[in-house]
Scaffold this motif. Structure first.
Motif, mmCIF file in Angstrom:
data_model
loop_
_atom_site.group_PDB
_atom_site.id
_atom_site.type_symbol
_atom_site.label_atom_id
_atom_site.label_comp_id
_atom_site.label_asym_id
_atom_site.label_seq_id
_atom_site.Cartn_x
_atom_site.Cartn_y
_atom_site.Cartn_z
ATOM 1 N N LEU A 175 0.782 -1.220 -0.120
ATOM 2 C CA LEU A 175 -0.089 -0.020 0.000
ATOM 3 C C LEU A 175 0.830 1.313 0.089
ATOM 4 O O LEU A 175 0.985 2.050 0.975
ATOM 5 N N THR A 176 1.696 1.494 -1.157
ATOM 6 C CA THR A 176 2.511 2.548 -1.140
ATOM 7 C C THR A 176 2.071 3.946 -1.353
ATOM 8 O O THR A 176 2.590 5.020 -1.012
ATOM 9 N N LYS A 177 0.706 4.083 -1.409
ATOM 10 C CA LYS A 177 -0.040 5.417 -1.425
ATOM 11 C C LYS A 177 -0.642 5.706 -0.057
ATOM 12 O O LYS A 177 -1.081 6.731 -0.175
ATOM 13 N N LEU A 178 -0.696 4.760 0.875
ATOM 14 C CA LEU A 178 -1.224 5.010 2.030
ATOM 15 C C LEU A 178 -0.754 6.121 2.728
ATOM 16 O O LEU A 178 0.516 5.999 3.062
ATOM 17 N N LYS A 179 -1.388 7.139 3.057
ATOM 18 C CA LYS A 179 -1.016 8.205 4.073
ATOM 19 C C LYS A 179 -1.433 8.041 5.447
ATOM 20 O O LYS A 179 -0.754 8.587 6.369
ATOM 21 N N ILE A 180 -2.649 7.503 5.786
ATOM 22 C CA ILE A 180 -3.273 7.471 6.982
ATOM 23 C C ILE A 180 -3.576 6.091 7.344
ATOM 24 O O ILE A 180 -4.283 5.490 6.799
ATOM 25 N N LEU A 181 -2.958 5.598 8.409
ATOM 26 C CA LEU A 181 -3.185 4.089 8.993
ATOM 27 C C LEU A 181 -3.756 4.164 10.170
ATOM 28 O O LEU A 181 -2.858 4.614 11.360
ATOM 29 N N SER A 182 -4.887 4.007 10.856
ATOM 30 C CA SER A 182 -5.223 3.983 12.190
ATOM 31 C C SER A 182 -5.639 2.679 12.528
ATOM 32 O O SER A 182 -6.691 1.721 12.059
ATOM 33 N N LEU A 183 -4.959 2.012 13.613
ATOM 34 C CA LEU A 183 -4.944 0.762 14.157
ATOM 35 C C LEU A 183 -5.170 0.665 15.741
ATOM 36 O O LEU A 183 -4.850 -0.159 16.194
ATOM 37 N N SER A 184 -5.533 1.898 16.269
ATOM 38 C CA SER A 184 -5.547 1.980 17.730
ATOM 39 C C SER A 184 -6.695 1.064 18.370
ATOM 40 O O SER A 184 -7.656 0.762 17.643
ATOM 41 N N ARG A 185 -6.445 0.716 19.526
ATOM 42 C CA ARG A 185 -7.488 -0.250 20.115
ATOM 43 C C ARG A 185 -7.834 -1.465 19.697
ATOM 44 O O ARG A 185 -8.843 -2.026 19.310
#
Length: 347
Positions: A175-185
Motif C-alpha cells: 500500500l505505497t500510496k497510503l497516507k493514514i493508517l489507524s490501528l488503535s485499540r
C-alpha cells in the motif's frame, strides 16, 4: 409519514440530482424513487431500512449513497448495479457480512464507510474495489484483514480502530500510496517489516495495542504523526547477561556462506541459484546483520535501539525514545556494537 421532499422532487421533474430523506422513520424506500434517473446524491441515513428495492438499478448515475444508521444486516447486493457509485456510507447498521458479489460490482467506489457494524471478516474479493482511496472499518469485530486488501494500490486512508486485530499481513507494504493508517485499540503484538515500505505513510496510530518493539526499518518511514500510548513499549533497563558461544547448524553455515558469496557478486553462483527454486525460497527468508551487513537465517541476536523521535514528528505524550528492533548475526558482532544498542533479555 408524508414523503413531501420526494413529491416535490418528482413534481420538479426527473432531472433532480440530489435528494435527502433523513430521519423519516422509513421502513421501505418510496416507490417513485427509481424514476429519478438523474439522481447523483441520495441521503437515507437515520431511518429503519433493512433492504433496498430491486428497481434501485435504475439509478445508474448515482454517485453518493448514504445508508448510515439504518437496520441492514449485510451489504445489499443490489448495490452491484450502481456502476457510477463513488461514495458509500453504511455506518451504524447491524452488518455482519459483506458479499463478494458487492465487491465485483462497485469498481468506481473511492470511499467505503462501514464503521460501527459487526463485521468479523472481509471477503478476499475486496481487492476488486480497485479505485478505493478511503476504507473505514472502525468499531467492528475484525480479527484479521485479508492479504488481498493490500492489493488496493490507490488506497490513501485505512481506518481499523476498535477491532480485534492481532496481526497485520506482511503484504501491507504494497500500500505505497497510503497516507493514514489507524490501528488503535486492537490487540496487535508485532508489526510486520513490510509496514516500513509504505513510502507515503505520514500518520500512524497504534495506541492501545500490545506492541513492545518496532520493526527494523522503522526509521525509513517519513512519519509526521505517530501515536502509540497504551502499549507496553520496551524501556532502558540494562541487565547482566551470560554470553553463550555461537553453535550454528550445517544449514545455517551453508546459507551464510552462499549469502556472503552472492553479496560479493559471484556470477556462477547466481546462475546456479536461478535454477534452484527450493534454495531461493530458503534464502528469501534471510535477515541482515546491522553490524557486519551480511545475511543469516535463524541464528540471530535480537537487540533494541532507542531512537529519539520527539523532534521529528508529533507523537504521543511522553514518547521520546522509540524502541526499534536491531538484528545481529552473532555475539561477535554484538561485542563490536556501539553503545546505542541493547540486548533484549528474555524473562
Amino acid at each position: 409519514m408524508p414523503q413531501w421532499p420526494l413529491l416535490r422532487a418528482l413534481r420538479g421533474g426527473r432531472d433532480t440530482r440530489s435528494l435527502s430523506l433523513t430521519a423519516r422513520h422509513l421502513h421501505h424506500l418510496p416507490w417513485g424513487l427509481a424514476k429519478m434517473k438523474a439522481l447523483e446524491c441520495l441521503n437515507l441515513r437515520d431511518n429503519r431500512l433493512c433492504r433496498l428495492r430491486p428497481d434501485m438499478e435504475a439509478l445508474s448515475r448515482l454517485k453518493v449513497l448514504n445508508l448510515g444508521n439504518n437496520m441492514f444486516e449485510d451489504v445489499p447486493e443490489q448495490l452491484t448495479c450502481l456502476k457510477s457509485l463513488q461514495k458509500l456510507y453504511l455506518f451504524g447498521n447491524n452488518i455482519t457480512r459483506m458479499s463478494p458479489l458487492v465487491c465485483g460490482g462497485l469498481q468506481n467506489l473511492v470511499l467505503l464507510n462501514l464503521n460501527n457494524n459487526q463485521l468479523s471478516y472481509l471477503p478476499p474479493e475486496i481487492h476488486r474495489l480497485e479505485n478505493l482511496e478511503c476504507l473505514s472499518l472502525n468499531n467492528n469485530q475484525l480479527q484479521s484483514i485479508p492479504r488481498e486488501l493490500c492489493c488496493l494500490r490507490k488506497l490513501r486512508e485505512l481506518h481499523l480502530t476498535h477491532n480485534s486485530l492481532t496481526a497485520l499481513p506482511e503484504e501491507i507494504g504494497h500500500l505505497t500510496k497510503l497516507k493514514i493508517l489507524s490501528l488503535s485499540r486492537n490487540q496487535i503484538e508485532e508489526l510486520p517489516e513490510g509496514l516500513c515500505k509504505m513510502a507515503s505513510l505520514r500518520v500512524l496510530d497504534l495506541a492501545g495495542n500490545n506492541i513492545q518493539i518496532f520493526p527494523t526499518a522503522m526509521q525509513d518511514l517519513e512519519l509526521v504523526e505517530l501515536y502509540c500510548e497504551g502499549n507496553p513499549l520496551l524501556r532502558k533497563h540494562p541487565v547482566c547477561a551470560i554470553q553463550e558461544e555461537d553453535v550454528l547448524t550445517l544449514k545455517e553455515i551453508t546459507a551464510r556462506f552462499i549469502l556472503a558469496q552472492l553479496k560479493s557478486s559471484n556470477l556462477s553462483l547466481r546462475r546456479a541459484m536461478k535454477q534452484n527454486t527450493e534454495a531461493k525460497e530458503i534464502l528469501s527468508q534471510q535477515r541482515e546483520c546491522a553490524q557486519c551487513g551480511y545475511g543469516f537465517l535463524n541464528m540471530w541476536l535480537e537487540c533494541v535501539q532507542f531512537v529519539d523521535v520527539k523532534q521529528q514528528m508529533k507523537t504521543s505524550r511522553n514518547l521520546h525514545l522509540l524502541p526499534v528492533r536491531i538484528l545481529l548475526c552473532s555475539y561477535k558482532c554484538f561485542n563490536q556494537h556501539d553503545d546505542g544498542l541493547f540486548g533484549i533479555a528474555v524473562p
